[in-house]
Design a protein around this motif. Sequence first.
Motif, short mmCIF file in Angstrom:
data_model
loop_
_atom_site.label_atom_id
_atom_site.label_comp_id
_atom_site.label_asym_id
_atom_site.label_seq_id
_atom_site.Cartn_x
_atom_site.Cartn_y
_atom_site.Cartn_z
N TYR A 1 -12.86 -22.00 12.29
CA TYR A 1 -13.75 -22.99 12.23
C TYR A 1 -13.62 -23.60 13.75
CZ TYR A 1 -10.39 -27.00 11.04
OH TYR A 1 -9.35 -27.59 10.80
N HIS B 1 -14.20 -25.28 23.40
CA HIS B 1 -14.41 -25.00 22.00
C HIS B 1 -14.90 -23.90 21.41
CE1 HIS B 1 -12.84 -29.12 20.74
NE2 HIS B 1 -13.27 -29.47 21.88
N ARG C 1 -12.32 -20.91 22.10
CA ARG C 1 -11.33 -20.98 21.19
C ARG C 1 -11.99 -20.42 19.79
NH1 ARG C 1 -8.29 -26.38 19.37
NH2 ARG C 1 -10.36 -26.93 18.71
N ARG D 1 5.55 -27.44 8.00
CA ARG D 1 4.26 -26.69 8.72
C ARG D 1 4.43 -25.24 8.33
NH1 ARG D 1 -0.53 -26.30 8.60
NH2 ARG D 1 -1.75 -26.43 10.54
N LYS E 1 -7.69 -21.57 14.45
CA LYS E 1 -8.00 -22.95 13.80
C LYS E 1 -8.62 -22.54 12.19
CE LYS E 1 -10.20 -27.49 14.51
NZ LYS E 1 -8.91 -28.37 14.50
N TRP F 1 -4.39 -25.47 4.47
CA TRP F 1 -4.29 -27.14 4.88
C TRP F 1 -3.51 -27.65 3.68
CZ3 TRP F 1 -6.65 -31.56 7.59
CH2 TRP F 1 -6.91 -31.42 9.05
N GLU G 1 3.02 -31.19 14.14
CA GLU G 1 1.56 -31.79 14.01
C GLU G 1 1.23 -32.42 12.76
OE1 GLU G 1 -1.28 -28.80 14.95
OE2 GLU G 1 -0.59 -27.30 13.63
N GLY H 1 -4.84 -32.21 11.62
CA GLY H 1 -5.81 -32.30 12.53
C GLY H 1 -5.72 -32.93 13.74
N PHE H 2 -4.32 -33.15 14.03
CA PHE H 2 -4.16 -33.77 15.34
C PHE H 2 -2.60 -33.03 16.04
CE2 PHE H 2 -2.30 -36.81 12.17
CZ PHE H 2 -1.26 -36.93 12.68
N ASN H 3 -2.66 -33.32 17.37
CA ASN H 3 -1.34 -32.86 17.96
C ASN H 3 -0.59 -34.05 18.26
OD1 ASN H 3 -3.23 -30.30 19.40
ND2 ASN H 3 -1.37 -29.92 18.44
N LEU I 1 -1.52 -25.90 16.49
CA LEU I 1 -2.71 -25.53 16.83
C LEU I 1 -2.83 -25.94 18.36
CD1 LEU I 1 -5.74 -24.36 16.13
CD2 LEU I 1 -6.19 -26.72 16.86
N GLY J 1 -4.56 -27.75 20.54
CA GLY J 1 -5.73 -28.58 20.68
C GLY J 1 -6.45 -28.49 21.94
N ILE J 2 -7.60 -28.90 21.91
CA ILE J 2 -8.44 -28.85 23.26
C ILE J 2 -8.20 -30.07 23.80
CG2 ILE J 2 -10.60 -28.89 24.52
CD1 ILE J 2 -10.05 -26.30 23.17
N THR J 3 -7.90 -31.28 22.89
CA THR J 3 -7.48 -32.45 23.29
C THR J 3 -6.15 -32.38 24.07
OG1 THR J 3 -8.72 -33.25 21.56
CG2 THR J 3 -7.61 -35.13 22.67
N SER K 1 -6.92 -35.53 19.19
CA SER K 1 -7.56 -34.71 18.06
C SER K 1 -9.23 -35.25 18.90
CB SER K 1 -7.74 -35.29 16.78
OG SER K 1 -8.65 -34.63 16.07
N THR K 2 -9.99 -34.03 18.33
CA THR K 2 -11.36 -34.29 18.74
C THR K 2 -11.94 -35.33 17.75
OG1 THR K 2 -11.73 -31.88 19.39
CG2 THR K 2 -13.50 -32.82 18.28
C1 LIG Z 1 -8.04 -29.25 15.04
C2 LIG Z 1 -6.60 -29.25 14.90
C3 LIG Z 1 -6.02 -30.18 15.93
C4 LIG Z 1 -6.60 -30.87 17.12
O1 LIG Z 1 -7.22 -30.00 18.03
P1 LIG Z 1 -8.44 -30.40 19.02
O2 LIG Z 1 -9.04 -29.26 19.56
O3 LIG Z 1 -7.72 -31.44 19.85
O4 LIG Z 1 -9.41 -31.22 17.91
C5 LIG Z 1 -4.41 -30.29 15.71
N1 LIG Z 1 -3.99 -29.62 14.68
C6 LIG Z 1 -4.85 -28.76 13.73
C7 LIG Z 1 -3.91 -28.38 12.87
C8 LIG Z 1 -6.07 -28.78 13.91
O5 LIG Z 1 -6.72 -28.01 12.97
#
Ligand SMILES: *Cc1c(COP(=O)(O)O)cnc(C)c1O
Length: 305
Positions: A41, A57, A60, A149, A160, A164, A193, A196-198, A215, A217-219, A254-255
């Motif tokens: 996703y 996005h 990716r 992790r 991605k 989880w 990480e 959902g965030f770096n 991951l 991340g795009i951010t 994170s996005t």
């Molecule tokens: C989506 C995600 C991120 C952050 O990635 P962005 O592209 O910046 O939103 C970091 N770690 C994990 C495990 C993620 O799924």
Amino acid sequence: MNNMNEIFPEGYAWIDGKFVKLAEAKIPILDWGFLRSDATYDVVHVWQGRFFRLDLHIDRFYQSTQKLRMPCQMNRDKLKKILAGCVKKAGLESAYVEMIQTRGVSPNFVRDPRQASPRVMAFAVPFGWILKHEDFEKGLDVLLTDIKRIPPSSVDPTIKNYHWMDLVTGMLNAYEKGNDTAILVDENNNITEGPGFNLFCVDDEGVFTPDYGVLEGITRQTVFDLAKELNIPISKTPISIEQLKSAKELFATSTAGGIMPITKVNGELIADGKVGINTRKFHKIYWEKHKDSSWSVSINEILSK
Ligand SMILES: *Cc1c(COP(=O)(O)O)cnc(C)c1O
């Protein structure tokens, strides 16, 4: 049965070729995406009517589907229109927009994943924050867990994915202890990480983020791009627990919320516990770029093409 209106936020989905309300968006129980987390996703956000870095996005997403050997068959323009359509139908100014491709259902439940027909879907919900705007000065209080992790030798973290269980266990541990969220480590106890965030760490030498097991991340990429503009030294490198705790500044990216200060680890202050100067600089320019047409595109522009 629960009232669906109480479970689903206002939002719209696209599934099986149609736009539907979120409560009506359903997948078959035999979809490998559900049974095996065999899916990928991506999440992009819309801020004040504009997608931020949408093409990155989508790039990716396409790469993830290729790495899973189920290359996405939908072209970029169609995918963009679907994503924009979900936001438009939901009537959202700012949104969290997710595109998903599952392995799909295989005929007669055969075990060979190649027999399945991949399924693409998407949805838009109101913009979500890991750290709410109004809590910016307070920052995040994270739990540093000893959960490892899932290593890259098991599951490629650059895809991605929905594997989880490690991240969700971390969140449950964090919430139970009263922390906002969790950080996981790798096999060598370096930090990786969170859900959902770096992570970024600032010290006298510059800005650092883990180079392994995360991951991309795009951010996270955006912070590198902004660091160039701001002339701030930045690099990818292993970060130990000691380095994390003795950092001058920490922030998460994170996005779902952008650039978010971490002011406490396990309840203990990072430096003086205030939002750091570099974190502030990145945060400010990050949101400024959302109005810039080389970094963002409007929903209406996509829909009118
Ligand atoms: C989506 C995600 C991120 C952050 O990635 P962005 O592209 O910046 O939103 C970091 N770690 C994990 C495990 C993620 O799924």
